[in-house]
Design a protein around this motif. Structure first.
Motif, PDB file in Angstrom:
ATOM      1  N   ASP A 124      -5.386   0.766  -1.320  1.00  0.00           N
ATOM      2  CA  ASP A 124      -6.060  -0.533  -1.215  1.00  0.00           C
ATOM      3  C   ASP A 124      -5.279  -1.663  -1.860  1.00  0.00           C
ATOM      4  O   ASP A 124      -5.844  -2.715  -2.173  1.00  0.00           O
ATOM      5  CB  ASP A 124      -7.448  -0.456  -1.864  1.00  0.00           C
ATOM      6  CG  ASP A 124      -8.292   0.631  -1.242  1.00  0.00           C
ATOM      7  OD1 ASP A 124      -8.233   0.780  -0.005  1.00  0.00           O
ATOM      8  OD2 ASP A 124      -8.977   1.359  -1.994  1.00  0.00           O
ATOM      9  N   THR A 145       0.832  -1.206   0.000  1.00  0.00           N
ATOM     10  CA  THR A 145       0.000   0.000   0.000  1.00  0.00           C
ATOM     11  C   THR A 145       0.862   1.249   0.000  1.00  0.00           C
ATOM     12  O   THR A 145       2.008   1.241   0.458  1.00  0.00           O
ATOM     13  CB  THR A 145      -0.925   0.024   1.229  1.00  0.00           C
ATOM     14  OG1 THR A 145      -0.114  -0.170   2.389  1.00  0.00           O
ATOM     15  CG2 THR A 145      -1.962  -1.079   1.150  1.00  0.00           C
ATOM     16  N   GLU A 191      -8.974 -10.996   1.372  1.00  0.00           N
ATOM     17  CA  GLU A 191      -8.579  -9.701   1.929  1.00  0.00           C
ATOM     18  C   GLU A 191      -7.455  -9.931   2.930  1.00  0.00           C
ATOM     19  O   GLU A 191      -7.201 -11.061   3.318  1.00  0.00           O
ATOM     20  CB  GLU A 191      -9.761  -9.063   2.687  1.00  0.00           C
ATOM     21  CG  GLU A 191     -10.926  -8.727   1.821  1.00  0.00           C
ATOM     22  CD  GLU A 191     -12.201  -8.466   2.644  1.00  0.00           C
ATOM     23  OE1 GLU A 191     -13.038  -7.717   2.155  1.00  0.00           O
ATOM     24  OE2 GLU A 191     -12.336  -9.006   3.770  1.00  0.00           O
TER      25      GLU A 191
END
Ligand SMILES: Cc1cc2nc3c(=O)[nH]c(=O)nc-3n(C[C@H](O)[C@H](O)[C@H](O)COP(=O)(O)OP(=O)(O)OC[C@H]3O[C@@H](n4cnc5c(N)ncnc54)[C@H](O)[C@@H]3O)c2cc1C
Lengths: 600, 196
Positions: free
Chosen positions: A355, A349, A470
Motif C-alpha cells: 500500500d 509498492t 490516493e
C-alpha cells in the motif's frame, strides 16, 4: 555492499550500466508488472534529495555541508538565479495584458492555478500548466505548485512564524488525531539555526504561543497601521498588531543584499533579498563541491530492498528524454512537497509494502490539511490625508492568534484552535470608485484616495482521517505515474471558526474608527487555496498510527526521511515553511550522525 | 546573469540616480521603442477606433501630462476586446459604440467626431448620468452587474489602460522601482502624487 533489489516496473530486458540503468519506457509501460532481482554495486551517492524547493534546498545544503555526496533530483527545469527572473523589474506597461494575464490562456491551461489570487501575468511562468499536470479533485482542492529548480521558494509569500507548545500539544490535549512526537524545546535550537542562515525580520513580542525568532530589524508599520495597532491594543489587551515576520533582508546578511523595495517579489529577486533555494541554500550546497543537481528528473518511486529493510535508491524518468534511470544512495531525503512526496511513497509498492512505502500504519495519504483563509474585513480609515508612504514594502501586518490560548479569558466554546490575520493599510489608488470624466477626474486620481485597512484571517484546520489522497487506479500522467485523487473538505470546526474570524476582524476595524466596513468570505473556499498542504505522512510516536518518527525518519525504513509538509501532525495557524526548514536541518543532522554510527 | 553580476547591477542602481527607463532596460528586458508601423485595430473598425480614441481622450484628457490618446489607450482597448473581454461584453461594447454614433446623428444631425468638443462632452455627460443610475440600481439590487452599460466599460477600460501605460503610470502618477528603505509616514507634499 550488495543489494538484492525488488523492482516492479522494469521489463526483463534492461541493461545495467554502472549504477544508472536506462530502460525503454515505452517498453516498460506495455509490460505487465514483474518482480526482477538484480545485483548492484556500491551506491554512487551518499544521499539523494528529491525536490529542490524550500525543504529540498535546505536538505541539500545541510547534507552537503556535512560532507555527503548528494544528488538533488528535481522534476522541473533549471532556474538560474537572476538570469532566469525574466519579469523582474519589468513595468506594467510592458506586459501584454498589463499584469492582468491572458484570460483565455488562464482559463484553458491554468484553470486550477488561476483560482489562487497571487498567480498573475508577471509570475505565471513559475506555476505549472494544469493541462500538463492533471490530478483528480474528488472534492474541490486547489493544488498550487511550481515545478522547477527552487520549487515554490521563488514565489512564496515569505511569512515565517514559529510553532509553539500550544500547537505541538494541542492534539494530545484535545484527543485529536495523534500527539506530535516533539515539543518546542526540540525545535527551538533549529529555528535559531535557520534564522542565522536565512535572515528573518520582525518585531519581538515575547508571546509564549508565537515565539520570537532571532530577528533582523523589522519593516516599519505605516501611519494607518499605527492607528489600528494603538486602537486594538487599547480595546483588546490580548491582541497585537505587528509587522509580518518574513524571510526578507532588512540589512545585508550572509552575502545577500538588503531589500530594495521594488515590490513584486514573486517574480524572483536577483539581489537575493528574500530567501529562496536559489538565493540561499543551493549556492551553499554547491560551494561544498558535494552537490550534483539534476533538473528534469521526475522521481517515479523509491526502490525498496527487502533484505536490508532499507530504501536502495529511486527510479527516475527524465522529463525531456523520457529515459528511465535509477539512482542509489545510503540515505534518501524526500522533499518533493507534501503531495509530491506522498504520491511517490504511494507509488513505491512492493511485496513488503503493497500500500505504499513506509505505510505499515495505513495512515499514508490521510489527514491532509491546509489553512483556511480569505475571510475577514476591510474598512475606510478616516483622516491621515496628509501622510503617505514611500517604497514597496514586501510584507504587511500580522495579528497573532488570540483565541484558545489555554486560559479562561481566551477560551471559545464554539471551536478548537485559532487563527491569525495578515493585512495592511494603504491609500486607495486609481482603481477606486469614481464618477465623472475629464480634467476633474484626472486631477482627482492624481492624488491617492483615502486610507483603507484590510485584514484576512488564516485559520487552523484539524487533521481528519477521511481527508485523503490516493493514487488513481487507471489514469497515469505522461511519465507513467498514477494520478493523485484528492478528497478533502473543511469540517465543522473550520466553518465555526470562520464566523469568528470575520466578526473579530469587524470588531478591530470598528475600534480603529473605520467606516464603510465590508466583510468578505470567499464563498468557493475549499482546501488548497491556502497553499499550505500538510499532513499526509505524519510524524508520531507510534509506528502503528504514523509514518514518521520524531526525526522525520520513516518508522518502517530507517534510511528514508521525509521533511516537507507531509510530516505535519497538526497544522497550527502559522505559515508552515519555516518549520519545514527547521525540521529538515534537524533531520539532516540526525541522519548524518546515524550514518556515521552505521545505524542506517 | 551571474549572481555577483546581478548584485553589482542592483548596487549601481541603488547608488546612482538612474532613470526609470534605464533601470527597466537593464533589469526588465528591452524597452519598446517608437513603433514604425501604423496601428491597425483587430476588433474595432477604423471608424470605431477613431471614436474610441476621441472618447478616451475626453475621459482622460491631455493636461500638463499626456492623456489617453498619447498613452494609446485605444490600442489597449482594441487588445482587450480582441483577446480578453468576454464575448457578450464585447458585443455590448461594440453595439454601444455604434448606438452612440447613430443616436448622435439622429439628435445632432452629424456624427460624434464632427461635433464640437462641448457637444461631445454634453453627450458623454448624459451617458455618465445613466451610468450612475445603473450603478445605483445595482447597489439596490434592481439591475444586474452583467448588463454593464457601454460607458461603464468604456470608462473602466480607459482608466485601466491609461494608468497602466508608461505615460499614466510614470509621468502622470509616480513610479519608482528602487528605494533605500520603506517609510510609512511621509508628509504627502514630499511625494505629491499617487504611486501607480
Ligand atoms: C504564492 C504563494 C505564497 C506562499 N506564501 C507562503 C508564506 O508566506 N509562508 C509559508 O510558510 N509558505 C508559503 N507558501 C507555501 C510554500 O511555498 C510551501 O510551503 C513550500 O514551498 C514547501 O516547500 P517544499 O520544499 O516542501 O515544496 P516546494 O517548494 O513546492 O518544492 C518541491 C519541489 O519538488 C519538486 N518535485 C515534486 N515532485 C517531484 C518528483 N516526483 N520528482 C522530483 N521532483 C519533484 C517540485 O518540482 C518542486 O521543485 C506559499 C506558496 C505560494 C505558491
Amino acid at each position: 555492499m550488495t543489494h538484492v533489489l525488488q523492482l516492479q516496473w522494469d521489463p526483463p530486458t534492461f541493461s545495467v550500466q554502472n549504477q544508472r540503468r536506462s530502460v525503454n519506457l515505452f517498453h516498460s509501460l506495455l509490460m505487465s508488472v514483474k518482480n526482477v532481482y538484480v545485483s548492484q554495486g556500491a551506491p554512487e551517492y551518499d544521499a539523494i534529495v528529491v525536490g529542490s524547493g524550500i525543504s529540498g534546498g535546505f536538505a541539500a545544503k545541510e547534507l552537503c555541508e556535512k560532507g555527503l555526496k548528494t544528488i538533488v533530483l528535481e522534476r522541473g527545469r533549471d532556474v538560474v538565479h537572476g538570469e532566469d527572473y525574466i519579469t523582474e523589474h519589468k513595468p506594467k506597461w510592458e506586459f501584454e495584458f498589463r499584469g492582468r494575464g491572458d484570460r483565455k490562456l488562464l482559463e484553458e491551461e491554468y484553470p486550477v492555478q488561476s483560482r489562487s489570487s497571487p498567480v498573475n501575468e508577471s509570475n505565471l511562468h513559475w506555476f505549472v500548466k494544469d493541462t500538463e499536470h492533471p490530478y483528480i479533485e474528488v472534492n474541490p482542492f486547489t493544488w498550487v505548485r511550481g515545478y522547477h529548480v527552487g520549487g515554490r521558494s521563488i514565489m512564496w509569500g515569505r511569512h515565517c512564524y514559529r510553532l509553539s507548545d500550544l500547537d505541538l500539544e494541542a492534539n494530545l490535549r484535545e484527543g485529536v488525531a495523534v500527539d506530535w512526537p516533539i515539543r518546542y524545546g526540540d525545535l527551538q535550537p533549529w529555528y535559531d539555526y535557520v534564522d542565522d542562515w536565512v535572515g528573518i525580520n520582525g518585531e519581538a513580542l515575547g508571546l509564549a504561543h508565537l515565539p520570537d525568532s532571532q530577528f533582523l530589524p523589522p519593516f516599519p508599520l505605516n501611519s494607518g497601521e499605527q492607528v489600528l495597532r494603538e486602537a486594538v491594543r487599547k480595546s483588546f489587551p490580548e491582541r497585537y498588531v505587528t509587522i509580518g515576520r518574513t524571510a526578507i533582508l532588512t540589512q545585508p546578511h550572509r552575502g545577500r543584499a538588503a531589500c530594495h523595495y521594488c515590490g513584486p517579489c514573486s517574480r524572483g529577486c536577483s539581489a537575493g533579498a528574500y530567501f529562496s533555494s536559489q538565493s540561499s541554500t543551493l549556492p551553499a550546497a554547491r560551494a561544498t563541491g558535494n552537490m550534483t543537481l539534476r533538473p528534469n528528473s521526475v522521481v517515479h518511486s523509491i526502490i525498496y530492498d527487502p533484505e536490508s529493510g532499507r530504501a536502495a535508491g529511486v527510479r527516475v524518468v527524465d522529463a525531456v528524454t523520457m529515459e528511465q534511470l535509477e539512482f542509489r544512495a545510503k540515505v534518501i531525503f524526500l522533499c518533493a512537497s507534501t503531495l509530491g512526496s506522498t504520491q511517490i511513497l504511494l507509488n513505491s509498492t512492493s511485496t513488503a509494502f503493497p500500500d505504499g512505502l513506509a505505510n505499515s500504519s495505513g495512515t499514508l495519504g490521510h489527514y491532509l490539511m491546509d489553512h483556511h483563509f480569505e475571510v475577514g474585513a476591510s474598512g475606510d480609515l478616516p483622516g491621515l490625508e496628509d501622510v503617505y508612504y514611500r517604497g514597496n514594502r514586501p510584507t504587511g501586518i500580522y495579528i497573532p492568534r488570540f483565541r484558545n490560548l489555554g486560559d479562561r479569558a481566551t477560551r471559545r466554546s464554539d471551536f478548537l484552535r485559532g487563527y491569525g490575520y495578515q493585512g495592511d493599510a494603504r491609500r486607495e489608488g486609481w482603481g477606486r470608485p469614481t464618477t465623472g470624466f475629464g480634467v476633474a477626474l484626472k486631477e482627482q486620481l492624481r492624488d491617492p484616495g483615502q486610507w483603507r485597512v484590510s485584514i484576512n484571517a488564516f485559520g487552523e484546520m484539524l487533521p481528519r482521517e477521511d481527508n485523503v489522497v490516493e493514487l488513481d487506479s487507471e489514469r497515469t500522467d505522461k511519465w507513467g505515474i498514477p494520478l493523485l485523487r484528492i478528497d478533502c473538505t473543511f469540517g465543522e470546526n473550520e466553518m465555526a471558526m470562520r464566523k469568528d474570524m470575520m466578526q473579530s476582524a469587524v470588531d478591530m476595524l470598528e475600534v480603529a474608527g473605520c467606516s464603510n466596513i465590508a466583510t468578505f468570505d470567499r464563498n468557493d473556499i475549499a482546501p488548497g487555496l491556502g497553499i499550505h498542504e500538510m499532513g499526509t505522512a505524519r510524524m508520531g510516536r507510534d509506528p502503528k498510527t504514523s509514518v514518521l518518527n520524531e526525526w522525520n525518519q520513516a518508522h518502517d525504513v530507517p534510511n528514508l526521511f521525509v521533511t516537507d509538509g507531509s510530516c505535519m501532525t497538526s497544522a497550527g495557524c502559522q505559515n508552515p515553511s519555516y518549520t519545514y526548514m527547521a525540521l529538515t536541518a534537524r533531520a539532516a543532522d540526525y541522519a548524518v550522525r546515524e550514518l556515521k554510527r552505521l545505524n542506517i | 546573469m551571474e549572481r555577483r553580476e546581478a548584485l553589482k547591477r542592483i548596487g549601481v542602481l541603488m547608488g546612482g540616480a538612474v532613470s526609470l527607463s534605464t533601470a527597466s532596460g537593464i533589469l526588465g528586458g528591452c524597452k519598446v521603442g517608437p513603433r514604425s508601423e501604423p496601428f491597425v485595430p483587430k476588433t474595432l473598425t477604423a471608424e470605431q477606433n477613431e471614436l474610441v480614441t476621441t472618447i478616451s481622450e475626453l475621459i482622460i484628457p491631455e493636461t500638463d501630462t499626456g492623456g489617453a490618446k498619447a498613452a494609446r489607450v485605444n490600442e489597449f482597448i482594441d487588445k482587450m476586446l480582441t483577446d480578453w473581454v468576454e464575448d457578450d461584453d464585447k458585443q455590448r461594447f461594440l453595439s454601444g459604440l455604434d448606438q452612440l454614433e447613430s443616436s448622435t446623428i439622429a439628435s445632432e444631425g452629424s456624427g460624434f467626431l464632427e461635433l464640437a468638443e462641448t457637444d461631445q462632452i454634453r453627450i458623454l455627460e448624459s451617458l455618465e448620468a445613466k451610468r450612475a443610475q445603473w450603478r445605483e440600481a445595482v447597489g439596490e439590487g434592481t439591475a444586474s452587474r452583467e448588463e454593464r452599460p457601454f460607458f461603464e466599460m468604456m470608462r473602466e477600460l480607459t482608466i485601466a489602460g491609461y494608468y497602466t501605460s508608461e505615460i499614466g503610470a510614470s509621468q502622470e502618477l509616480k513610479y519608482e522601482i528602487i528605494f533605500t528603505s520603506y517609510e510609512g509616514d511621509v508628509p504627502y507634499e514630499e511625494i505629491g502624487r499617487a504611486w501607480s
